[in-house]
Design an enzyme around this catalytic site. Structure first.
Site, PDB file in Angstrom:
ATOM      1  N   LYS A  40      44.414  47.376  28.601  1.00 20.42           N
ATOM      2  CA  LYS A  40      43.624  48.757  29.624  1.00 20.42           C
ATOM      3  C   LYS A  40      44.242  48.503  31.137  1.00 20.42           C
ATOM      4  CE  LYS A  40      38.279  48.532  30.924  1.00 20.42           C
ATOM      5  NZ  LYS A  40      38.066  49.517  29.941  1.00 20.42           N
ATOM      6  N   GLY A  45      45.199  41.362  34.247  1.00 23.03           N
ATOM      7  CA  GLY A  45      46.606  40.786  33.295  1.00 23.03           C
ATOM      8  C   GLY A  45      47.702  42.438  33.426  1.00 23.03           C
ATOM      9  N   CYS A  46      47.015  43.329  33.378  1.00 17.38           N
ATOM     10  CA  CYS A  46      47.765  44.360  32.818  1.00 17.38           C
ATOM     11  C   CYS A  46      48.311  45.175  34.179  1.00 17.38           C
ATOM     12  CB  CYS A  46      46.998  45.676  32.259  1.00 17.38           C
ATOM     13  SG  CYS A  46      46.085  45.392  30.443  1.00 17.38           S
ATOM     14  N   THR A  47      47.452  44.955  34.958  1.00 16.36           N
ATOM     15  CA  THR A  47      48.063  45.834  36.607  1.00 16.36           C
ATOM     16  C   THR A  47      49.286  44.652  36.874  1.00 16.36           C
ATOM     17  OG1 THR A  47      46.069  46.023  36.957  1.00 16.36           O
ATOM     18  CG2 THR A  47      47.713  45.644  39.242  1.00 16.36           C
ATOM     19  N   VAL A  50      52.318  46.164  34.393  1.00 17.82           N
ATOM     20  CA  VAL A  50      52.541  47.389  35.157  1.00 17.82           C
ATOM     21  C   VAL A  50      53.379  46.931  36.840  1.00 17.82           C
ATOM     22  CG1 VAL A  50      51.182  48.027  34.024  1.00 17.82           C
ATOM     23  CG2 VAL A  50      50.431  48.498  36.245  1.00 17.82           C
TER      24      VAL A  50
END
Length: 150
Positions: A40, A45-47, A50
Site C-alpha cells: 500500500k 514499510g512501503c514508503t 520505494v
C-alpha cells in the site's frame, strides 16, 4: 507465497500505470526488470522501500535494471505517492489484483493477531528474455536496493 521460482518464465501482463497508460512485460524485452510488489502507498514499510529504491536508482540503472512497482492502489493514489516522494519509476495500479495474483503475491497474512488477505511483499528480478533470475521474498524495506545489487 509465490509459486514462481528462479528459472521460470515471468507471467506476461498488461496493466495500467499511474498516468493511465498501459505497460506490459514485453515492453521490457531485452532489458532487466525489477518487478516489485508491495501492499500500500504511503505506509511506513512501503514508503521506506520505494525511497530506498529511489535513492539507489542510479546504481540500479548502472547495473541495467529498470524498476516497476505493483500494488492494489489506484492511479490517483500512485500519482500522489510518486509526486510526494519524487519516485523515478512507474507503479502499476493493479486494482483488480490480476498481476498480483498471477505472480502469486496475494494471500492470507497475519498482523497484530489478525488475519486478512493482502499483498505479499515480493520482488522478481527478470532478465532480458523474460525469465525470472531471482525471487526475493524476505524484502528488507530499508535495504532493498542492496538486496538487488548484491
Amino acid at each position: 507465497m509465490t509459486h514462481l521460482n528462479a528459472g521460470d518464465q515471468a507471467p506476461d501482463f498488461k496493466a495500467v500505470i499511474e498516468d493511465g497508460s498501459t505497460v506490459q512485460l514485453s515492453d521490457y524485452a531485452g532489458k532487466k526488470l525489477v518487478l516489485f510488489f508491495y501492499p500500500k502507498d504511503n505506509t511506513p514499510g512501503c514508503t521506506a522501500e520505494v525511497c530506498d529504491l529511489r535513492d539507489n536508482h542510479s546504481a540500479l540503472l548502472a547495473q541495467g535494471y529498470h524498476l516497476l512497482g505493483v500494488s492494489p492502489d489506484g492511479e490517483k493514489k500512485h500519482q500522489n505517492f510518486i509526486a510526494k516522494f519524487e519516485l523515478p519509476f512507474s507503479l502499476i495500479a493493479d486494482t483488480d489484483l490480476k498481476v498480483i495474483k498471477d505472480y502469486g503475491c496475494w494471500g492470507l497474512k497475519k498482523f497484530m493477531g489478525k488475519e486478512f488477505e493482502g499483498v505479499y511483499r515480493t520482488t522478481f528480478l527478470i532478465n532480458e528474455s523474460g525469465t525470472i533470475e531471482e525471487v526475493i521474498t524476505k524484502v528488507k524495506t530499508k535495504e532493498h536496493a542492496a538486496q538487488i545489487l548484491k
